[in-house]
Design a protein around this motif. Structure first.
Motif, PDB file in Angstrom:
ATOM      1  N   SER A   7      87.728 -36.160 -21.766  1.00 53.61           N
ATOM      2  CA  SER A   7      85.915 -36.707 -21.088  1.00 53.61           C
ATOM      3  C   SER A   7      86.029 -36.006 -20.052  1.00 53.61           C
ATOM      4  CB  SER A   7      86.179 -38.423 -21.133  1.00 53.61           C
ATOM      5  OG  SER A   7      87.074 -38.555 -20.334  1.00 53.61           O
ATOM      6  N   GLY A   8      84.939 -35.839 -19.547  1.00 53.03           N
ATOM      7  CA  GLY A   8      84.316 -35.293 -18.180  1.00 53.03           C
ATOM      8  C   GLY A   8      83.437 -33.983 -18.179  1.00 53.03           C
ATOM      9  N   GLY A   9      83.351 -33.350 -19.384  1.00 52.02           N
ATOM     10  CA  GLY A   9      83.220 -32.000 -19.001  1.00 52.02           C
ATOM     11  C   GLY A   9      81.420 -32.369 -19.113  1.00 52.02           C
ATOM     12  N   GLY A  10      81.056 -30.733 -18.487  1.00 50.20           N
ATOM     13  CA  GLY A  10      79.917 -31.070 -18.048  1.00 50.20           C
ATOM     14  C   GLY A  10      79.521 -29.331 -18.040  1.00 50.20           C
ATOM     15  N   SER A  11      78.480 -29.626 -17.267  1.00 46.11           N
ATOM     16  CA  SER A  11      77.272 -27.780 -16.697  1.00 46.11           C
ATOM     17  C   SER A  11      77.984 -28.052 -15.502  1.00 46.11           C
ATOM     18  CB  SER A  11      75.666 -27.881 -18.020  1.00 46.11           C
ATOM     19  OG  SER A  11      75.862 -27.625 -18.886  1.00 46.11           O
ATOM     20  N   VAL A  12      78.449 -26.952 -15.260  1.00 50.37           N
ATOM     21  CA  VAL A  12      78.017 -27.808 -13.355  1.00 50.37           C
ATOM     22  C   VAL A  12      77.697 -25.785 -12.623  1.00 50.37           C
ATOM     23  CG1 VAL A  12      80.475 -26.876 -13.389  1.00 50.37           C
ATOM     24  CG2 VAL A  12      79.555 -27.918 -11.299  1.00 50.37           C
ATOM     25  N   GLN A  13      77.273 -25.870 -11.743  1.00 50.43           N
ATOM     26  CA  GLN A  13      77.001 -24.309 -10.990  1.00 50.43           C
ATOM     27  C   GLN A  13      78.376 -23.651 -10.220  1.00 50.43           C
ATOM     28  OE1 GLN A  13      73.399 -25.217  -8.240  1.00 50.43           O
ATOM     29  NE2 GLN A  13      72.499 -23.789  -9.710  1.00 50.43           N
ATOM     30  N   ALA A  14      78.306 -23.112 -10.321  1.00 51.49           N
ATOM     31  CA  ALA A  14      79.496 -21.984  -9.812  1.00 51.49           C
ATOM     32  C   ALA A  14      79.938 -22.545  -8.161  1.00 51.49           C
ATOM     33  CB  ALA A  14      79.531 -20.415  -9.722  1.00 51.49           C
ATOM     34  N   GLY A  15      81.032 -23.384  -7.375  1.00 50.05           N
ATOM     35  CA  GLY A  15      81.440 -23.346  -6.681  1.00 50.05           C
ATOM     36  C   GLY A  15      81.477 -25.074  -6.721  1.00 50.05           C
ATOM     37  N   GLY A  16      80.334 -25.266  -8.267  1.00 47.46           N
ATOM     38  CA  GLY A  16      80.833 -27.643  -8.091  1.00 47.46           C
ATOM     39  C   GLY A  16      82.310 -27.405  -8.735  1.00 47.46           C
ATOM     40  N   SER A  17      82.337 -28.481  -8.538  1.00 44.79           N
ATOM     41  CA  SER A  17      83.603 -29.275  -8.912  1.00 44.79           C
ATOM     42  C   SER A  17      83.535 -30.201 -10.616  1.00 44.79           C
ATOM     43  CB  SER A  17      84.420 -29.967  -7.906  1.00 44.79           C
ATOM     44  OG  SER A  17      84.307 -29.684  -7.340  1.00 44.79           O
ATOM     45  N   LEU A  18      84.333 -30.307 -11.698  1.00 46.85           N
ATOM     46  CA  LEU A  18      84.014 -31.403 -12.454  1.00 46.85           C
ATOM     47  C   LEU A  18      85.692 -32.041 -12.701  1.00 46.85           C
ATOM     48  CD1 LEU A  18      82.596 -29.285 -15.362  1.00 46.85           C
ATOM     49  CD2 LEU A  18      82.304 -31.705 -14.058  1.00 46.85           C
ATOM     50  N   LYS A  19      85.673 -33.442 -13.306  1.00 43.52           N
ATOM     51  CA  LYS A  19      87.025 -34.215 -13.332  1.00 43.52           C
ATOM     52  C   LYS A  19      87.035 -34.530 -14.674  1.00 43.52           C
ATOM     53  CE  LYS A  19      90.357 -37.472 -11.444  1.00 43.52           C
ATOM     54  NZ  LYS A  19      90.531 -38.387 -10.603  1.00 43.52           N
ATOM     55  N   LEU A  20      88.300 -33.948 -15.698  1.00 40.30           N
ATOM     56  CA  LEU A  20      88.783 -34.518 -16.910  1.00 40.30           C
ATOM     57  C   LEU A  20      89.636 -34.912 -16.837  1.00 40.30           C
ATOM     58  CD1 LEU A  20      88.478 -29.982 -18.339  1.00 40.30           C
ATOM     59  CD2 LEU A  20      86.482 -31.641 -17.584  1.00 40.30           C
ATOM     60  N   SER A  21      89.147 -35.875 -17.570  1.00 36.33           N
ATOM     61  CA  SER A  21      90.232 -37.521 -18.199  1.00 36.33           C
ATOM     62  C   SER A  21      90.570 -36.840 -19.575  1.00 36.33           C
ATOM     63  CB  SER A  21      89.531 -38.770 -18.038  1.00 36.33           C
ATOM     64  OG  SER A  21      89.436 -38.307 -16.898  1.00 36.33           O
ATOM     65  N   CYS A  22      92.172 -37.452 -19.994  1.00 40.11           N
ATOM     66  CA  CYS A  22      92.224 -37.041 -21.453  1.00 40.11           C
ATOM     67  C   CYS A  22      92.879 -38.689 -21.060  1.00 40.11           C
ATOM     68  CB  CYS A  22      93.097 -36.330 -21.178  1.00 40.11           C
ATOM     69  SG  CYS A  22      94.031 -36.050 -23.078  1.00 40.11           S
ATOM     70  N   THR A  23      92.398 -39.185 -22.415  1.00 42.92           N
ATOM     71  CA  THR A  23      93.415 -40.781 -22.790  1.00 42.92           C
ATOM     72  C   THR A  23      94.232 -41.030 -23.785  1.00 42.92           C
ATOM     73  OG1 THR A  23      91.579 -41.884 -21.939  1.00 42.92           O
ATOM     74  CG2 THR A  23      92.922 -43.498 -22.881  1.00 42.92           C
ATOM     75  N   ALA A  24      95.336 -41.628 -23.999  1.00 42.80           N
ATOM     76  CA  ALA A  24      95.981 -41.101 -25.120  1.00 42.80           C
ATOM     77  C   ALA A  24      96.062 -42.308 -25.538  1.00 42.80           C
ATOM     78  CB  ALA A  24      97.640 -40.465 -24.738  1.00 42.80           C
ATOM     79  N   GLY A 118      88.725 -31.709 -27.210  1.00 45.19           N
ATOM     80  CA  GLY A 118      88.581 -31.197 -26.090  1.00 45.19           C
ATOM     81  C   GLY A 118      86.917 -31.334 -25.975  1.00 45.19           C
ATOM     82  N   THR A 119      86.684 -30.824 -24.836  1.00 48.86           N
ATOM     83  CA  THR A 119      85.535 -31.200 -23.772  1.00 48.86           C
ATOM     84  C   THR A 119      85.054 -29.767 -23.381  1.00 48.86           C
ATOM     85  OG1 THR A 119      84.739 -32.494 -22.187  1.00 48.86           O
ATOM     86  CG2 THR A 119      86.671 -31.664 -21.346  1.00 48.86           C
ATOM     87  N   GLN A 120      83.028 -29.716 -23.627  1.00 51.38           N
ATOM     88  CA  GLN A 120      83.115 -28.817 -23.366  1.00 51.38           C
ATOM     89  C   GLN A 120      82.707 -28.502 -21.170  1.00 51.38           C
ATOM     90  OE1 GLN A 120      82.375 -25.546 -24.567  1.00 51.38           O
ATOM     91  NE2 GLN A 120      82.341 -24.365 -22.783  1.00 51.38           N
ATOM     92  N   VAL A 121      83.407 -27.419 -21.203  1.00 58.69           N
ATOM     93  CA  VAL A 121      83.614 -27.159 -19.561  1.00 58.69           C
ATOM     94  C   VAL A 121      82.305 -25.722 -19.550  1.00 58.69           C
ATOM     95  CG1 VAL A 121      84.293 -25.982 -16.991  1.00 58.69           C
ATOM     96  CG2 VAL A 121      84.768 -28.328 -18.594  1.00 58.69           C
ATOM     97  N   THR A 122      80.875 -25.374 -18.973  1.00 61.32           N
ATOM     98  CA  THR A 122      79.880 -24.661 -18.734  1.00 61.32           C
ATOM     99  C   THR A 122      79.758 -24.502 -17.116  1.00 61.32           C
ATOM    100  OG1 THR A 122      79.255 -24.900 -20.865  1.00 61.32           O
ATOM    101  CG2 THR A 122      77.806 -23.580 -19.060  1.00 61.32           C
ATOM    102  N   VAL A 123      80.270 -23.196 -16.242  1.00 58.72           N
ATOM    103  CA  VAL A 123      79.811 -23.049 -14.947  1.00 58.72           C
ATOM    104  C   VAL A 123      79.126 -21.894 -15.469  1.00 58.72           C
ATOM    105  CG1 VAL A 123      80.424 -22.076 -12.974  1.00 58.72           C
ATOM    106  CG2 VAL A 123      82.083 -23.706 -14.570  1.00 58.72           C
ATOM    107  N   SER A 124      77.806 -21.641 -14.467  1.00 59.51           N
ATOM    108  CA  SER A 124      76.548 -20.861 -14.437  1.00 59.51           C
ATOM    109  C   SER A 124      76.333 -20.615 -12.978  1.00 59.51           C
ATOM    110  CB  SER A 124      75.648 -22.229 -14.726  1.00 59.51           C
ATOM    111  OG  SER A 124      75.545 -22.940 -13.900  1.00 59.51           O
ATOM    112  N   PRO A 125      75.796 -19.523 -12.654  1.00 55.43           N
ATOM    113  CA  PRO A 125      76.160 -18.358 -12.067  1.00 55.43           C
ATOM    114  C   PRO A 125      75.238 -19.294 -10.746  1.00 55.43           C
ATOM    115  CG  PRO A 125      75.377 -17.042 -13.084  1.00 55.43           C
ATOM    116  CD  PRO A 125      75.433 -18.712 -13.828  1.00 55.43           C
TER     117      PRO A 125
END
Length: 125
Positions: A7-24, A118-125
């Motif tokens: 979890s934790g994926g998403g869309s962010v602009q270049a230079g930004g941050s995301l934190k992904l988590s994986c629960t087992a 899987g979780t999608q991460v999209t980084v835009s300009p």
């Protein structure tokens, strides 16, 4: 059924941050090694980061060193990937995985025991 859920994926602009988590689920969190991979359509899945579960040694792909940090909460059976200063080339589907051999080889794809969805991460300009 053993399962890893990202979890934790998403869309962010270049230079930004995301934190992904994986629960087992019970028994799915490796006692040896956990890893993050990513994949872009049409390209081979690539290793991003790994952590030796007990000693907490970490390994990174050159492309993410200094920007990504892998960590874990063993008690909660949860793996994390903090991603800072994201670049467009970081775009992709991110997968967590349990690994049963060669933890120090970030690129190794053969010794994965279990994959998440899987979780999608999209980084835009």
């Amino acid at each position: 059924v053993q399962r890893l859920e990202e979890s934790g994926g998403g869309s962010v602009q270049a230079g930004g941050s995301l934190k992904l988590s994986c629960t087992a689920s019970q028994g799915a969190y490796s006692t040896y090694c956990m890893a993050w991979f990513r994949q872009v359509p049409g390209k081979k899945r690539e290793g991003v980061a790994r952590i030796y579960v007990n000693v907490r040694s970490t390994y990174y792909a050159d492309s993410v060193k200094g920007r990504f940090t892998i960590s874990q909460n063993n008690a909660a059976n949860t793996l994390y990937l903090q991603m800072n200063n994201l670049k467009q080339e970081d775009t992709g589907m991110y997968y967590c995985a349990s690994v049963d051999l060669r933890c120090d080889d970030v690129a190794d794809l053969e010794n994965v025991e279990l994959w998440g969805q899987g979780t999608q991460v999209t980084v835009s300009p």
